[in-house]
Enzyme design. Structure first.
Site, PDB file in Angstrom:
ATOM      1  N   CYS A 237      -1.913   8.354   3.938  1.00  0.00           N
ATOM      2  CA  CYS A 237      -1.886   7.832   2.571  1.00  0.00           C
ATOM      3  C   CYS A 237      -3.219   8.045   1.871  1.00  0.00           C
ATOM      4  O   CYS A 237      -3.291   7.997   0.643  1.00  0.00           O
ATOM      5  CB  CYS A 237      -1.529   6.347   2.593  1.00  0.00           C
ATOM      6  SG  CYS A 237      -2.605   5.344   3.636  1.00  0.00           S
TER       7      CYS A 237
ATOM      8  N   GLU B 264       0.896  -1.160   0.000  1.00  0.00           N
ATOM      9  CA  GLU B 264       0.000   0.000   0.000  1.00  0.00           C
ATOM     10  C   GLU B 264       0.927   1.200   0.000  1.00  0.00           C
ATOM     11  O   GLU B 264       1.688   1.409   0.951  1.00  0.00           O
ATOM     12  CB  GLU B 264      -0.919  -0.046   1.222  1.00  0.00           C
ATOM     13  CG  GLU B 264      -1.951   1.064   1.260  1.00  0.00           C
ATOM     14  CD  GLU B 264      -1.543   2.171   2.202  1.00  0.00           C
ATOM     15  OE1 GLU B 264      -1.128   3.236   1.693  1.00  0.00           O
ATOM     16  OE2 GLU B 264      -1.635   1.982   3.419  1.00  0.00           O
TER      17      GLU B 264
END
Length: 689
Positions: free
Chosen positions: A298, A259
């Site tokens: 993120c 990720e």
């Protein structure tokens, strides 16, 4: 805390023999040294082998439900001492609200997975996936997909922004799957991860080898990985690609999921003009995503895509909200709503990226890259150059197609506004990000939402639809949830985490198994038609959970269905559908030979045929699943039912469990009339006489 931060490996706390070459970790607000980090001399190979042997044995002995109960206990242990974590988290630059997302969010993942596993997984060690696949005409050869645990270790490499949540959202599903974890937190905030691991170790709840912590660098980690291991990585796309290229991943069979960077977008719909609830919700969300965790998420919004006519209004509204709501400073000072970045190195990197965005045509319309005035811990206001402070920064790009804004990420309180002319252009701009974790859409027009969704879904792991109806209840653009998939295609890493039980299965091996009903029953703990059954002795409803066995069965007597019964049921229920009441109309239907019995009449009669009415261990019928009506029943037909104990699931924390029964209704020709699963709650033991 200023000594070497310990690691927890092979069941004990470990620190290097000396501090030479150790890395200093500093308070994000004051620059004071918080800890020193080094792994010089740490035997990573031994730690991994300890997980594969001791950890695998201790976790593997537990069922899914036993692991789930432990997750809840671990969550409670962290809850009792979470104020310790809050105190440390403030040193990373996190405000109380930021810390809540990280700490309580991480604890919440443990609670969520504990509950979902006990509701959705069997109390066994094998997970059955999908329906039975018949492979022979006589039913003697079947196929089934099953998940079993992997024999290795789940290595979890985490980012600095969420030292608790980032670890626990990986640990929880791995633990449920039966895999031990080796956690490698990011150095700038690793002392918070060390603290939560210490709490879990001191709780005495962790099975031996279930969790290890490496505080510091792991230069030769991948050299020790092998088939059966998993790596879950969160961090930069550049680092992810380097790791993915390692031989252990490319040819060694080690699973790798990542990720990574994500230039997430938020689209303001053309209908959401200034003054609408959607416009207001969009601005609130944008400012939140710029300032929560100082923009170090993120999932934060990096590109605000706005109708060209609304660009100025959005900038003005964002400026007003920042001026009204944002107080920059040390999180320990009263009134501060946004803290510093995690480190001065991170601050410098963010400012460098902003400089590159400006060079590519971005115009800084809110905030300044100069050293800001902030509220210090003692309440005074002034510059704090030793701290990693950056004001919220909003850039405007007159050229929405400028390559840099879709490629460069300033991982801090930075976003860029881009104007668009059509919905199709907005969708194209979303796609320019190269794959994102999340895009949000603020609109109250379903047609706009549908057009955008159809164009952008392939480029996103998650899409949030924001409007007046859900603005108050929405968890927000930047909040991954345990029950929903977290990850994204392309630049976002191509990985997938969370998503409920999906994440558990990512840590297991799916295997197609072929065999006889008897063998598949033994392997899965689920009775398959054709396997041995037992219809003699006591009625299965008279047996407690401790006495009941898979395959225990009752075969009922038969009962004739009369036309009068059909008409009575129709009048009593109000279901006078023509297939039950009009002979000519029913006969004209290609599915029926004439008037037929109601399916629910047959199911009701079946219950009357198999039930034992006296009080006993069966406490409740709480469900019926997978019902299919196969063969119509005409007046004069006779039906009977076969009820077989299909799956037995004791509940770890209750005095009862769930029994799933295979129910098959047949007619006088032995044809299947209906089949379904009956769910009952059954006491573990018979009540005392």
């Amino acid at each position: 805390m200023s000594g070497i931060l310990p690691s927890y490996v092979e069941g004990a706390w470990w620190t290097p023999a000396h501090e030479v070459g150790a890395t200093d970790v500093r308070d994000a607000s004051t620059g004071e040294i918080v800890a020193r980090v080094s792994t010089a001399g740490l035997d990573l190979g031994a730690a991994l082998e300890y997980a594969r042997t001791v950890g695998q044995a201790s976790i593997g002995a537990l069922t899914f439900h036993e692991r789930a109960v432990l997750l809840k206990k671990l969550a409670l242990a962290l809850t009792e001492r979470k104020e310790e974590l809050y105190g440390l988290s403030a040193r990373t630059g996190a405000t109380r609200a930021d810390s809540w997302v990280d700490i309580d969010g991480g604890i919440g993942v443990l609670f969520s997975y504990s509950g979902k596993a006990r509701r959705e997984m069997p109390n066994t060690r094998v997970f059955v996936d999908g329906p039975v696949e018949p492979l022979s005409t006589d039913g003697s050869f079947l196929g089934r997909h099953i998940y079993t645990r992997l024999p290795g270790v789940a290595v979890q490499v985490n980012a600095f922004n969420f030292p608790v949540w980032g670890s626990l959202e990986k640990f929880a599903p791995a633990f449920l799957a039966g895999m031990p974890s080796l956690v490698k937190p990011a150095t700038p905030t690793g002392y918070v991860a060390e603290a939560f691991v210490r709490i879990l170790v001191e709780s005495g709840l962790l099975p031996d080898g279930a969790l290890q912590l490496v505080s510091g660098s792991v230069p030769d980690l991948f050299e020790h990985l092998r088939l059966g291991d998993i790596v879950g990585f969160t961090g930069s796309a550049t680092t992810a690609e380097k790791l993915r290229a390692h031989d252990s991943i490319q040819t060694g069979g080690v699973r790798f999921t990542s990720e990574t960077d994500s230039i997430n977008a938020s689209v303001l719909g053309p209908d959401a003009v200034s003054g609408t609830p959607e416009f207001d919700a969009y601005v609130r969300q944008l400012v939140t995503e710029m300032t929560a965790k100082a923009g170090q998420k993120c999932t934060a919004i990096r590109r605000a895509l706005v109708p060209a006519a609304s660009v100025d209004a959005v900038i003005d509204a964002v400026r007003a909200r920042i001026d009204e709501r944002v107080v920059l400073g040390d999180p320990r000072a009263e009134g501060v709503t946004m803290g510093p970045l995690a480190s001065t190195a991170q601050r410098d990197d963010v400012l460098s990226q902003v400089e590159r965005l400006e060079a590519a045509g971005g115009q800084l319309v809110i905030g300044s890259t100069r050293t800001p005035s902030v509220t210090r811990a003692d309440g005074t206001v002034g510059e704090a150059p030793e701290g990693a402070f950056v004001t919220p920064l909003l850039l405007r790009f007159p050229d929405a197609g400028a390559d840099a804004v879709h490629r460069l990420e300033a991982f801090g309180p930075v976003a860029s506004v881009l104007g668009y002319d059509t919905v199709a252009q907005a969708a194209d701009l979303v796609a320019r990000g190269g794959g994102s974790l999340v895009t949000s859409i603020a609109t109250h027009d379903p047609e706009i939402a549908l057009e955008l969704m159809s164009r952008i879904s392939a480029f996103n792991g998650r899409v949030l639809l924001l409007d007046r109806d859900d603005a108050r209840s929405s968890t927000g653009h930047g909040s991954p949830l345990p029950t929903l998939v977290h990850g994204g295609p392309g630049r976002a890493g191509g990985g997938e985490e969370l998503g409920g039980i999906r994440a558990v299965l990512h840590h297991m091996q799916r295997t197609a198994v072929q065999g006889s009903p008897e063998m598949l029953t033994a392997l899965t703990g689920v009775w398959h038609a054709g396997a041995a059954s037992n219809s003699v002795g006591r009625h299965p409803f008279r047996k407690s959970l401790a006495e009941l066995r898979i395959g225990d069965q009752i075969v009922s007597a038969s009962r004739e269905v009369a036309l009068e019964d059909i008409e009575t049921f129709a009048r009593f229920t109000g279901d006078t559908f023509y297939a039950h009441m009009d002979e000519a109309a029913a006969a004209a239907n290609p599915f029926f030979p004439g008037r037929v019995a109601h399916g629910y009449l047959l199911v009701s009669w079946a219950a009357g045929l198999f039930v034992d009415p006296e009080p006993g261990p069966v406490l409740a019928n709480y469900g019926l699943e997978n019902l299919r009506f196969v063969t119509p029943v005409s007046p004069g037909d006779r039906i009977r039912v076969e009820l077989t104990a299909k799956q037995i699931t004791p509940r770890e924390t209750d005095e009862y469990g769930e029994v799933r029964w295979d129910a098959v209704i047949r007619n006088q020709k032995d044809e299947v009339v209906a089949q379904y699963d009956v769910l009952t709650l059954v006491a573990k033991e018979l009540p005392a006489a």
